[in-house]
Design a protein around this motif. Structure first.
Motif, mmCIF file in Angstrom:
data_model
loop_
_atom_site.group_PDB
_atom_site.id
_atom_site.type_symbol
_atom_site.label_atom_id
_atom_site.label_comp_id
_atom_site.label_asym_id
_atom_site.label_seq_id
_atom_site.Cartn_x
_atom_site.Cartn_y
_atom_site.Cartn_z
ATOM 1 N N TYR A 19 18.165 30.241 -8.517
ATOM 2 C CA TYR A 19 17.376 29.041 -8.256
ATOM 3 C C TYR A 19 16.536 29.205 -6.980
ATOM 4 N N GLN A 20 17.099 29.850 -5.969
ATOM 5 C CA GLN A 20 16.419 29.984 -4.684
ATOM 6 C C GLN A 20 15.532 31.227 -4.594
ATOM 7 N N TRP A 21 15.792 32.236 -5.379
ATOM 8 C CA TRP A 21 15.087 33.506 -5.233
ATOM 9 C C TRP A 21 13.566 33.404 -5.415
ATOM 10 N N GLY A 28 9.529 36.482 4.050
ATOM 11 C CA GLY A 28 9.591 37.873 4.480
ATOM 12 C C GLY A 28 10.874 38.556 4.040
ATOM 13 N N ARG A 29 10.911 39.841 4.289
ATOM 14 C CA ARG A 29 12.060 40.656 3.897
ATOM 15 C C ARG A 29 13.312 40.242 4.671
ATOM 16 N N LYS A 30 13.157 39.895 5.938
ATOM 17 C CA LYS A 30 14.308 39.514 6.752
ATOM 18 C C LYS A 30 14.973 38.251 6.217
ATOM 19 N N PHE A 35 19.544 35.722 3.474
ATOM 20 C CA PHE A 35 20.008 34.923 2.345
ATOM 21 C C PHE A 35 21.020 35.701 1.515
ATOM 22 N N PHE A 36 20.698 36.937 1.192
ATOM 23 C CA PHE A 36 21.600 37.758 0.392
ATOM 24 C C PHE A 36 22.908 38.016 1.139
#
Length: 73
Positions: A19-21, A28-30, A35-36
């Motif tokens: 849902y959030q991806w 950004g990548r950070k 999040f991951f």
């Protein structure tokens, strides 16, 4: 029954992830890595609580840190 709890926690976190991806792709990548990492940490803690339900929670840690120092004297 532990397997059902682990599967349930995993399914819920996968739904949150998907849902959030799409919103995080714009970030950004950070932000995506944080999040991951938090999702992985949450999954590990949830699985540990399913396997060891008697494990102390964060509230007990706070109580231990802020209780009076009288027993230590």
């Amino acid at each position: 029954m532990r397997i059902g709890g682990i599967v349930g926690v995993t399914v819920i976190l996968v739904f949150i992830f998907f849902y959030q991806w799409p919103q995080l792709k714009k970030s950004g990548r950070k932000v995506r890595m944080v999040f991951f990492s938090l999702m992985l940490l949450n999954w590990v803690l949830a699985v540990l609580l399913v396997i060891f339900p008697e494990m102390p929670g964060p509230g007990q840690l706070i109580d231990f840190i802020f209780k009076p120092f009288e027993p230590f004297w």
